[in-house]
Structures are given as C-alpha cells and as structure tokens.
Write a protein that holds these residues in place. Structure first.
Motif, short mmCIF file in Angstrom:
data_model
loop_
_atom_site.label_atom_id
_atom_site.label_comp_id
_atom_site.label_asym_id
_atom_site.label_seq_id
_atom_site.Cartn_x
_atom_site.Cartn_y
_atom_site.Cartn_z
N SER A 170 -3.78 8.77 -5.00
CA SER A 170 -4.95 7.89 -5.09
C SER A 170 -4.95 6.77 -4.07
O SER A 170 -5.81 5.89 -4.10
CB SER A 170 -5.04 7.29 -6.51
OG SER A 170 -3.89 6.52 -6.80
N ARG A 171 -4.00 6.80 -3.15
CA ARG A 171 -3.85 5.70 -2.19
C ARG A 171 -5.13 5.46 -1.39
O ARG A 171 -5.55 4.33 -1.19
CB ARG A 171 -2.68 5.98 -1.25
CG ARG A 171 -2.42 4.89 -0.24
CD ARG A 171 -1.29 5.27 0.70
NE ARG A 171 -0.02 5.39 0.00
CZ ARG A 171 1.01 6.13 0.44
NH1 ARG A 171 0.90 6.81 1.56
NH2 ARG A 171 2.13 6.18 -0.24
N PHE A 172 -5.76 6.54 -0.95
CA PHE A 172 -6.92 6.39 -0.08
C PHE A 172 -8.24 6.21 -0.85
O PHE A 172 -9.30 6.16 -0.23
CB PHE A 172 -7.02 7.59 0.87
CG PHE A 172 -6.11 7.45 2.06
CD1 PHE A 172 -6.52 6.78 3.20
CD2 PHE A 172 -4.82 7.95 2.02
CE1 PHE A 172 -5.68 6.63 4.30
CE2 PHE A 172 -3.97 7.81 3.10
CZ PHE A 172 -4.40 7.15 4.24
N LYS A 173 -8.13 6.07 -2.16
CA LYS A 173 -9.32 5.67 -2.91
C LYS A 173 -9.57 4.18 -2.78
O LYS A 173 -10.61 3.67 -3.21
CB LYS A 173 -9.17 6.07 -4.38
CG LYS A 173 -9.18 7.58 -4.59
CD LYS A 173 -9.07 7.93 -6.07
CE LYS A 173 -9.08 9.44 -6.27
NZ LYS A 173 -8.96 9.81 -7.71
N MET A 174 -8.58 3.48 -2.20
CA MET A 174 -8.71 2.07 -1.84
C MET A 174 -9.02 1.19 -3.05
O MET A 174 -9.81 0.25 -2.98
CB MET A 174 -9.79 1.88 -0.76
CG MET A 174 -9.69 2.86 0.40
SD MET A 174 -8.07 2.83 1.23
CE MET A 174 -8.22 1.34 2.21
N GLN A 175 -8.39 1.50 -4.17
CA GLN A 175 -8.55 0.69 -5.37
C GLN A 175 -7.55 -0.46 -5.36
O GLN A 175 -6.48 -0.36 -4.75
CB GLN A 175 -8.36 1.55 -6.62
CG GLN A 175 -9.40 2.67 -6.74
CD GLN A 175 -9.03 3.69 -7.81
OE1 GLN A 175 -7.86 3.82 -8.17
NE2 GLN A 175 -10.02 4.39 -8.30
N ASN A 176 -7.87 -1.53 -6.05
CA ASN A 176 -7.02 -2.71 -6.03
C ASN A 176 -6.10 -2.83 -7.24
O ASN A 176 -5.57 -3.90 -7.51
CB ASN A 176 -7.88 -3.97 -5.91
CG ASN A 176 -8.47 -4.11 -4.52
OD1 ASN A 176 -7.91 -3.61 -3.55
ND2 ASN A 176 -9.62 -4.76 -4.42
N TRP B 188 0.81 -1.21 0.00
CA TRP B 188 0.00 0.00 0.00
C TRP B 188 0.85 1.27 0.00
O TRP B 188 0.55 2.25 -0.65
CB TRP B 188 -0.92 -0.03 1.23
CG TRP B 188 -2.07 0.94 1.17
CD1 TRP B 188 -2.84 1.26 0.09
CD2 TRP B 188 -2.57 1.72 2.26
NE1 TRP B 188 -3.80 2.17 0.44
CE2 TRP B 188 -3.67 2.47 1.77
CE3 TRP B 188 -2.22 1.83 3.61
CZ2 TRP B 188 -4.40 3.33 2.58
CZ3 TRP B 188 -2.97 2.68 4.41
CH2 TRP B 188 -4.03 3.43 3.90
N HIS C 12 2.13 2.66 -3.30
CA HIS C 12 1.13 3.11 -4.28
C HIS C 12 1.12 4.63 -4.38
O HIS C 12 1.42 5.34 -3.42
CB HIS C 12 -0.26 2.61 -3.84
CG HIS C 12 -1.36 2.91 -4.81
ND1 HIS C 12 -1.66 2.10 -5.87
CD2 HIS C 12 -2.24 3.94 -4.86
CE1 HIS C 12 -2.69 2.61 -6.53
NE2 HIS C 12 -3.04 3.73 -5.94
N SER D 171 4.73 -1.17 3.60
CA SER D 171 3.85 -0.78 4.69
C SER D 171 4.27 0.56 5.28
O SER D 171 5.41 1.00 5.09
CB SER D 171 3.90 -1.84 5.81
OG SER D 171 3.55 -3.11 5.32
#
Length: 429
Positions: free
Chosen positions: A282-288, A275, A278, A302
C-alpha cells in the motif's frame, strides 16, 4: 631460522590454501615501486572487489538508458534493490532473511535501534557498555541517555578490564549484568572489540541480559564478515554493522541492521518511521497512516542509495564465491594463527599481543604493542608503513594488523613479520 619462518614455507601454505584464488577477485594496492602492498587493514577499510565496480557500472548504465524506469526494469530493479542483499546479510550474521536490512550508516542505525529498544524508566534506565567502546558508540549512548532526561554519570555502566589486563573477562561481564540488570534497560556491546580484537560471548551476554529483563543489542562493525554468528538462535534483540571493513563495500557505504523476528509484529514498539518502512503493498497509495512491514524493513526510513548497494552486492557475491562465511572463518583461524605463531617465535620479547589466544575470543585482527625501550608503537608503525605495509595505529600505543582471509596470503604474514623485525631492530640500534 626455523622452517616456519621462511618464504618457502609461507608459499607452500598458500599453494595448499583452497581459497587462495579469491585474492584474484580483489584489486590489491601497489607501492610507488610497483610492488603490491602488504595490506593488513581490512579491519578499517576493506579492499575493492572487482565485482563492485562491475555492479556499480551496471546501475550507472541502467540509469543512463532507463532514467526513472530503472526502478522497475532490468534484472535488478531499484525499487526492491535492498532485498537483493538480504540473503547474503542473513548468512553472515546467522539470521532469517526477514530479520536483516541494508539501511543508513552504523551510528544512525544504533540510534534508530535505541529509539525502539532503550525505553528508560525511573527504575530501569541504565545502559551497560564497555569503558573503551568505540567513541561513536559512547557518544550515541550518552546522547540517548541525556535525551531521555537522565544523567550519564548515573545511567552508564562502563565495563572495564581488571587492573593490569587489556581485555574483558566473560565472568566479569556476566557479574556486572547480574549486579546492575534490575536497573538496566539496555545492554549494548561490540561483537568484536575494535581496539584489542577480542570477540565477546554474545550468546552468553544475551541470555544473561534477558534473564534480568534487559534488551540486548550489539555493534558488529568488527564482527560482520570476520566471525561466524547466530543472532537469531542467540535471541539477540538487535544488531547493526558497517559494511566497509571486512565486507569490502567501499568507504562510507550503507550499513546493515538486524531486528529479531519476535519484535516484527509488535506495532506498539516505538520507532521513527519513514516511507520505506511502510507496507509495500500500500506504499504507493500515498496514505498518511503508517503501516509497518512485519520485518526488519519496517525500521527503514528512506529509499537507499543504489550505487552503494550495488557495491555491497558485489562484495556479498564475492563472499559467496569463497563458499561463505564459515569457510572464510576457517581460513581466518589458520591465517591469523600462523601470523601469531610467527610473532611469538620471532618477536616474543619485543611485542605483546593484546588479542586473546583462544579462537572463540579472537577474529582476524591482532593488536600489538611494542615493548622496546626508547621506541613507541607509532615510531614502529611509521617504519613498517614506509616499507610497504598498510595497517593502522590506535592511540596510545597499539598497532592493529588484520590478515583478511578473502585477499591476504600466508606470504603477506611472513613478509610483514620480516619487515616488523627490521623496523624494531632499526629502532633499537
């Protein structure tokens, strides 16, 4: 007794030292009798900077008062905290700020780097390391080779000193790269050899390796904070270092890593992802879908431990107080040179210095063996330790001493040699 070997001369050198005041920025351990130790073990664990405790306590206070809001509040919010170390790391290793990152621990970082930079094929599968590599490096390389389905007996090229010599010759390293380079995927060597204290020619090694199509990386555990480097200009592919030796960040503290900027935009480069690597926007858009940052931060997995980073920040700010690595290196050359002079003058027959004499091939550490019949290095080590010296011993027979320019003095060097002389005389009687 010569003028050189006198307490008065050592005190004069300390009085003339423009960095002498930096010693006051550190906690110096004391013996049972209350006297300060002669601490010459910064090549193993550096002493605690006073700023480290201050900065760690600041973050404990933030946590106590703000809870989770500490990630985004205060002068040093936790969310981007690792970025507060990047400028200091970049100055230490000669890199651009975007080429360095604080993450993980040293051997973990070497493994993560090999995921990207050791890509063996049937034709090119070898790794060139030294025969006397620090064991963790050897284990890491051997396990990576096995993981990829190759036999370490075939895929590890071990560089050894010539018969009767203790250190590697530059020409022998380059000759091995020329001989094995076409079948070598990776060259991974130390910046400073942990046992002998030898500084390797990283620029020449990198140039030779790239000429043969090899990736080149370095373990800088004994180099970071010890010598000056220009990793970006030397075109090194990657490097990793711990921060608890010459960088004085505390036992087991978070490590550092360098990845040259030319690799940052290569999205096809294999890596283990997490994570924190990334894209921040856009990290907190929680896309995979993983979108790596275009910096060394892309290799993070981490979020890092803030309390450890705070201690590192304290250490880096202490380096800044001293004027940076170039001024520290200048003092180190004088300080370690003085120690070498004393040893060669007072104990020329009794000890042998393995560390190369040339300044370009040596850092703060001097590695000593004892030539005294009937007494081994461990016996002498135990005697000097009992007399108030903290250094370290490496089997089979090496005493490693490292006068660190941030907190060691010329008087430390004088007193150490005096104690060593007495220990050797006692063993001989």
């Amino acid at each position: 007794m010569s003028t050189l070997f006198s307490l008065e001369h050592a005190q004069k050198l300390d009085a003339q030292d423009p960095l002498n005041h930096i010693r006051n920025e550190f906690h110096i351990p004391r013996q049972d009798n209350g006297d300060e130790e002669i601490y010459l073990c910064g090549n193993s664990l550096g002493l605690q900077p006073k700023l480290a405790a201050e900065y760690v306590n600041d973050e404990l206070s933030q946590w106590r008062k703000l809870g989770v809001k500490g990630h985004f509040s205060g002068d040093f919010p936790w969310m981007p905290y690792h970025e507060f170390l990047s400028e200091g790391f970049a100055d230490l290793v000669g890199a651009k700020v975007k080429e360095v990152v604080s993450m993980n621990t040293l051997t973990a970082n070497l493994h993560f780097m090999m995921v990207s930079f050791y890509r063996p094929t049937a034709e090119r599968h070898k790794i060139i390391i030294e025969d006397h590599a620090f064991p963790s490096d050897h284990y890491a390389v051997e396990s990576q080779i096995k993981y990829h389905g190759f036999n370490p007996d075939d895929s590890m090229i071990l560089l050894k000193p010539r018969e009767g010599e203790e250190t590697l010759r530059d020409e022998d390293i380059l000759e091995a790269i020329e001989e094995h380079g076409d079948s070598t995927a990776l060259i991974m060597l130390p910046g400073v050899q942990y046992y002998t204290g030898q500084v390797l020619d990283m620029e020449a090694i990198t140039k030779a390796g790239h000429a043969k199509g090899c990736n080149v990386g370095f373990d800088l555990a004994h180099a970071a904070g010890n010598i000056t480097m220009q990793l970006h200009d030397w075109n090194v592919d990657f490097a990793a270092w711990c921060t608890y030796k010459y960088l004085n960040s505390g036992p087991g503290s978070v490590a550092g890593c360098f990845v040259h900027e030319r690799h940052h935009t290569n999205k096809d480069l294999p890596r283990f992802a997490g994570w924190w690597g990334h894209d921040k926007d856009s990290r907190f858009k929680m896309q995979n879908h993983f979108t790596p940052m275009e910096s060394a931060e892309a290799w993070q997995l981490s979020n890092p431990p803030i309390l450890s980073l705070a201690a590192i920040r304290g250490s880096l700010d202490t380096v800044k107080k001293a004027g940076g690595i170039h001024k520290l290196r200048q003092k180190s050359l004088t300080l370690t040179g003085y120690l070498r002079q004393l040893l060669e003058q007072e104990l020329a027959e009794e000890i042998n210095i393995l560390t190369p004499r040339e300044s370009k091939a040596s850092g703060a550490q001097l590695s000593l063996t004892v030539n005294l019949h009937g007494a081994d290095g461990k016996q002498i080590f135990d005697a000097i330790e009992a007399a108030g010296v903290t250094c370290d011993f490496r089997y089979p027979n090496v005493i490693r001493v490292a006068p660190v320019p941030q907190y060691n003095s010329f008087v430390d060097c004088y007193r150490f040699v005096n104690i060593l002389k007495e220990a050797i005389a006692g063993a001989a009687s």
